[in-house]
Design a protein around this motif. Structure first.
Motif, short mmCIF file in Angstrom:
data_model
loop_
_atom_site.label_atom_id
_atom_site.label_comp_id
_atom_site.label_asym_id
_atom_site.label_seq_id
_atom_site.Cartn_x
_atom_site.Cartn_y
_atom_site.Cartn_z
N MET A 1 0.83 -1.20 0.00
CA MET A 1 0.00 0.00 0.00
C MET A 1 0.87 1.26 0.00
N SER A 2 0.33 2.35 -0.46
CA SER A 2 1.07 3.59 -0.61
C SER A 2 1.10 4.38 0.69
N ASP A 3 2.10 5.27 0.81
CA ASP A 3 2.14 6.21 1.92
C ASP A 3 1.33 7.46 1.61
N SER A 4 1.29 7.84 0.34
CA SER A 4 0.45 8.96 -0.10
C SER A 4 0.12 8.79 -1.57
N VAL A 5 -0.93 9.45 -1.98
CA VAL A 5 -1.40 9.37 -3.37
C VAL A 5 -1.76 10.77 -3.85
N SER A 6 -1.20 11.15 -4.99
CA SER A 6 -1.58 12.41 -5.65
C SER A 6 -2.42 12.08 -6.87
N ILE A 7 -3.39 12.93 -7.15
CA ILE A 7 -4.26 12.69 -8.29
C ILE A 7 -4.58 14.01 -8.98
N GLN A 8 -4.62 13.95 -10.30
CA GLN A 8 -5.01 15.10 -11.10
C GLN A 8 -6.13 14.67 -12.03
N VAL A 9 -7.26 15.37 -11.96
CA VAL A 9 -8.43 15.01 -12.76
C VAL A 9 -8.82 16.19 -13.65
N PRO A 10 -9.21 15.92 -14.89
CA PRO A 10 -9.46 17.03 -15.83
C PRO A 10 -10.84 17.65 -15.69
N GLY A 11 -10.91 18.96 -15.95
CA GLY A 11 -12.20 19.59 -16.16
C GLY A 11 -12.80 19.10 -17.47
N ARG A 12 -14.08 19.41 -17.67
CA ARG A 12 -14.72 18.93 -18.89
C ARG A 12 -15.68 19.96 -19.46
N LEU A 13 -15.88 19.89 -20.76
CA LEU A 13 -16.92 20.66 -21.42
C LEU A 13 -18.15 19.78 -21.59
N SER B 1 -16.76 20.75 -11.93
CA SER B 1 -15.93 20.77 -10.72
C SER B 1 -16.41 19.81 -9.66
N GLY B 2 -17.72 19.73 -9.43
CA GLY B 2 -18.24 18.90 -8.36
C GLY B 2 -17.98 17.43 -8.55
N THR B 3 -18.25 16.92 -9.74
CA THR B 3 -18.02 15.51 -10.02
C THR B 3 -16.55 15.14 -9.93
N GLN B 4 -15.69 15.98 -10.49
CA GLN B 4 -14.26 15.65 -10.49
C GLN B 4 -13.66 15.71 -9.09
N LEU B 5 -14.14 16.62 -8.26
CA LEU B 5 -13.64 16.69 -6.89
C LEU B 5 -14.03 15.43 -6.13
N ALA B 6 -15.28 15.00 -6.26
CA ALA B 6 -15.74 13.80 -5.58
C ALA B 6 -14.96 12.57 -6.04
N LEU B 7 -14.77 12.42 -7.35
CA LEU B 7 -14.07 11.25 -7.87
C LEU B 7 -12.58 11.28 -7.53
N ALA B 8 -12.01 12.47 -7.43
CA ALA B 8 -10.60 12.57 -7.05
C ALA B 8 -10.40 12.03 -5.64
N VAL B 9 -11.25 12.42 -4.71
CA VAL B 9 -11.14 11.94 -3.34
C VAL B 9 -11.34 10.42 -3.29
N SER B 10 -12.35 9.95 -4.01
CA SER B 10 -12.64 8.51 -4.02
C SER B 10 -11.48 7.69 -4.56
N ALA B 11 -10.98 8.05 -5.74
CA ALA B 11 -9.92 7.27 -6.37
C ALA B 11 -8.62 7.33 -5.58
N ALA B 12 -8.29 8.51 -5.05
CA ALA B 12 -7.06 8.64 -4.26
C ALA B 12 -7.14 7.80 -2.99
N LEU B 13 -8.29 7.82 -2.34
CA LEU B 13 -8.47 7.05 -1.11
C LEU B 13 -8.39 5.55 -1.39
N ARG B 14 -9.04 5.09 -2.45
CA ARG B 14 -8.98 3.67 -2.80
C ARG B 14 -7.55 3.25 -3.15
N THR B 15 -6.84 4.10 -3.90
CA THR B 15 -5.46 3.77 -4.26
C THR B 15 -4.58 3.71 -3.02
N LEU B 16 -4.76 4.64 -2.11
CA LEU B 16 -3.96 4.67 -0.88
C LEU B 16 -4.09 3.38 -0.10
#
Length: 328
Positions: A1-13, A93-108
């Motif tokens: 398991m990781s000690d920390s996880v960074s994530i970058q998620v794109p905005g969308r049109l 912004s709302g969807t990407q923020l939620a998914l960023a937290v979710s994916a980073a937490l699962r990866t961690l």
């Protein structure tokens, strides 16, 4: 398991709906595109107490608390938000923020990815699935809405966006798009969406946008996007005060079109507007020629993104990066 996880998620049109449910229709459908250069970026690490730092901290803390319970995690975490997509600007912004937290937490914690499940759990993707799909992979995305209320919208097609084409974004930081309860009220009070309008939009999507992307025909692509946006703009005008949420954005887009930009429209409820150009050079020439005095808008030229979120897992002493689609 990781000690920390960074994530970058794109905005969308959000380039438009294919249909808007009424009495005889139960599915939205959407067209959209992730962007390069506009993103949410955060880092999650283990900690002795839970804390959140940076922009949107209240929303991030709420997502973290919900996911810790949902995933049965007893650990404490520190989340640092370095960058966020502008809120209520039509950029997802709302969807990407939620998914960023979710994916980073699962990866961690070494947990399997459940993007659609977590999106539904966190209340994302109620109408459009573009943000969720853009998190997973890039390109121009078409979804067919939700078959059931407990599912996220179904992606039906994904076509790589030409690398050389550019998107001209028109931003108005003094305005916000309709959101929250106002958005729900707008959908409830607007009249039924005409069946002939949906049929026309679907024809533009299938017979013009899709082949134009493959053939790299920006004129046909642009004409189809503009036609779709005009129909939707007229439909939503009673709720947002016109085809566009921001008069300043509308004026700037008019000038861009006069100077050669194509595919004129507004992303979601705005106020962000967009147009397309065949190259970086063309986009710069168009924006220079269209410059207005005393305007409250800001123009950004960006590329589309043909891949999804990027996750960096850090361990001591090593660290490595992986694209979402190539995740372990």
């Amino acid at each position: 398991m990781s000690d920390s996880v960074s994530i970058q998620v794109p905005g969308r049109l959000h380039l438009g709906f294919l249909d808007i449910p009424g009495k005889d229709s139960s599915r939205f459908g959407s067209i959209g595109l992730p962007l390069d250069g506009i993103s949410t970026r955060l880092e999650v690490s283990r900690a002795t107490r839970t804390s959140v730092h940076g922009n949107e901290s209240a929303r991030v803390f709420s997502h973290l608390a919900a996911l810790r319970s949902h995933l049965d995690l007893a650990d404490h975490h520190q989340i640092t938000v370095f960058e966020t997509i502008p809120a209520h600007a039509g950029l997802g912004s709302g969807t990407q923020l939620a998914l960023a937290v979710s994916a980073a937490l699962r990866t961690l914690h070494g947990l399997p990815f459940r993007v659609s499940d977590d999106a539904a759990f966190l209340g994302r993707g109620a109408r459009s699935g573009i943000g969720i799909a853009a998190f997973e992979e890039g390109g121009l995305i078409f979804d067919a809405g939700k078959a059931k209320d407990d599912l996220t919208p179904t992606v039906i097609s994904r076509i790589p966006f030409p690398n050389e084409w550019r998107i001209i974004l028109v931003l108005d930081s003094s305005a916000q798009g309709i959101h929250g309860d106002a958005e729900i009220k707008a959908f409830r009070t607007l009249p039924p969406f005409p069946e002939e309008s949906s049929a026309s939009i679907c024809r533009h999507a299938l017979m013009e946008i899709m082949p134009a992307l493959i053939e790299k025909d920006i004129a046909t692509f642009g004409n189809a996007i503009t036609a779709i946006q005009q129909k939707l703009g007229d439909y939503f005008a009673p709720a947002q005060g016109g085809r566009f949420a921001s008069r300043a954005v509308e004026e700037t887009l008019t000038r861009l079109a006069e100077c050669g930009a194509v595919g004129i429209g507004q992303s979601s409820w705005g106020p962000t507007g967009f147009a397309f150009a065949e190259s970086q050079v063309a986009a710069e020439r168009i924006t220079a020629a269209s410059a207005l005095q005393d305007t409250q808008t800001t123009i950004r030229i960006v590329a589309a993104r043909n891949n999804g979120a990027t996750i960096t897992r850090k361990t001591k002493p090593a660290e490595f990066e992986l694209a979402y689609k190539n995740r372990c």
